[in-house]
Design a protein around this motif. Sequence first.
Motif, PDB file in Angstrom:
ATOM      1  N   ASN A  28     -74.549  61.335  98.256  1.00 48.24           N
ATOM      2  CA  ASN A  28     -74.211  61.173  96.845  1.00 48.24           C
ATOM      3  C   ASN A  28     -73.505  59.846  96.582  1.00 48.24           C
ATOM      4  OD1 ASN A  28     -75.318  63.654  96.173  1.00 48.24           O
ATOM      5  ND2 ASN A  28     -73.393  64.748  96.584  1.00 48.24           N
ATOM      6  N   LEU A  29     -72.865  59.296  97.609  1.00 46.11           N
ATOM      7  CA  LEU A  29     -72.180  58.028  97.426  1.00 46.11           C
ATOM      8  C   LEU A  29     -73.144  56.867  97.216  1.00 46.11           C
ATOM      9  CD1 LEU A  29     -69.356  58.338 100.135  1.00 46.11           C
ATOM     10  CD2 LEU A  29     -69.149  58.698  97.658  1.00 46.11           C
ATOM     11  N   ASP A  86     -74.326  65.974 102.345  1.00 48.38           N
ATOM     12  CA  ASP A  86     -74.542  65.836 100.899  1.00 48.38           C
ATOM     13  C   ASP A  86     -73.577  64.841 100.289  1.00 48.38           C
ATOM     14  OD1 ASP A  86     -76.540  67.671 101.152  1.00 48.38           O
ATOM     15  OD2 ASP A  86     -75.317  69.393 100.519  1.00 48.38           O
ATOM     16  N   ASP A  87     -72.313  64.908 100.645  1.00 45.18           N
ATOM     17  CA  ASP A  87     -71.318  64.015 100.057  1.00 45.18           C
ATOM     18  C   ASP A  87     -71.579  62.549 100.412  1.00 45.18           C
ATOM     19  OD1 ASP A  87     -70.859  64.535 102.699  1.00 45.18           O
ATOM     20  OD2 ASP A  87     -68.663  64.559 102.538  1.00 45.18           O
ATOM     21  N   LYS A 137     -72.584  65.216 111.144  1.00 46.51           N
ATOM     22  CA  LYS A 137     -72.135  64.371 110.028  1.00 46.51           C
ATOM     23  C   LYS A 137     -71.542  63.068 110.526  1.00 46.51           C
ATOM     24  CE  LYS A 137     -69.112  64.492 105.977  1.00 46.51           C
ATOM     25  NZ  LYS A 137     -68.151  65.306 105.173  1.00 46.51           N
TER      26      LYS A 137
END
Length: 339
Positions: free
Chosen positions: A336-337, A332-333, A304
């Motif tokens: 999504n941004l 994923d986070d 990440k």
Amino acid sequence: MWIRLLKLGKKPSDHMRVCSLHFNETDFLQKERVKRRTLKRKAVPSRNLPKVSHDAGVGRSRTIRSRPEPNTKTETFALWGNDGREDLEDRQAAEGLLALLNSHKSTAVPLPGPSSRDIGVQVNTPKVLTLCELIDSDELRNLTGLSNTAILVAIVEQFEKHHSDKRVRRINVRQRIVLLFTKFKTSLTYVTLGSQFGITRDLANTYIHELIPALANILKPLIHFPPKSEILKNMPICFNEFQNVGIVLDCTEIYLQSPKCLCCRIRFYSQYKSYLTVKFMTGVSPGGLITYISKPYGGRASDKVIFENCNLISLLDANRDAIMVDKGFLIDDICNLFK
């Protein structure tokens, strides 16, 4: 009589002796209780006589003293027959005289002949074929990972164009490049590679480390991120349900030797590999083409963190492009941004 029979060819001296091998047994006086034998007054040499006269020049030359045969008792006697008044044990002088008498064949001087000289020497040395000269297209792929020889020729041309070197090498550019790709593909030891290419282990190590930065500059432009239209043209059948995938990401780790610095060891230690590694994030298109390689990170860095720092997401279209990763790639986070 002695001088004529022995063919001395020079005036004798008082210190010259004649070996007992030149006399018969009947030439000695048979006396009981006498250790030393005495020659008869009229005895003359009659055995092992020389056939060629020795002149003064030969007499003055240094010769190798011949030693008597084992278990053979030899005695010396005065040349003038002084009835034992001279020292009869001077064997050194007798051996030297006997060597002169027996060396007449070795002292012959060859007649002068026509002069000659060496024009040249022909040596048929078999050529040692290296591994690079023995492989064909199929073996080239198995050893180096290159699909055909045309790719190898193109790499050699680019190397000679941009990295000219006037230093003399044991093997040419083509062989050194094959050596490097063989090391990457098979991970053979330097000893094995050196024996296959006819060089030493240290020289193989030197050539590989010299070629890595040069080939990195040559092959770096080949890694480019293709547009979406090109990705769709090369989309395989297995991706029919994933037409929006633009890149497949994963991280690759390479083992390292343990550095001396403690902070470096902490930074390079990988929890996943349980070893010191350097980590790269690689991106592959659905068609199998490598489209992205990140900067190197220590094995301690997570997937990440590498994805966030490399800013790869800026190359994708947030509305229509998707990223395919495995379960351990928790991004994923971040994705999504950008929606």
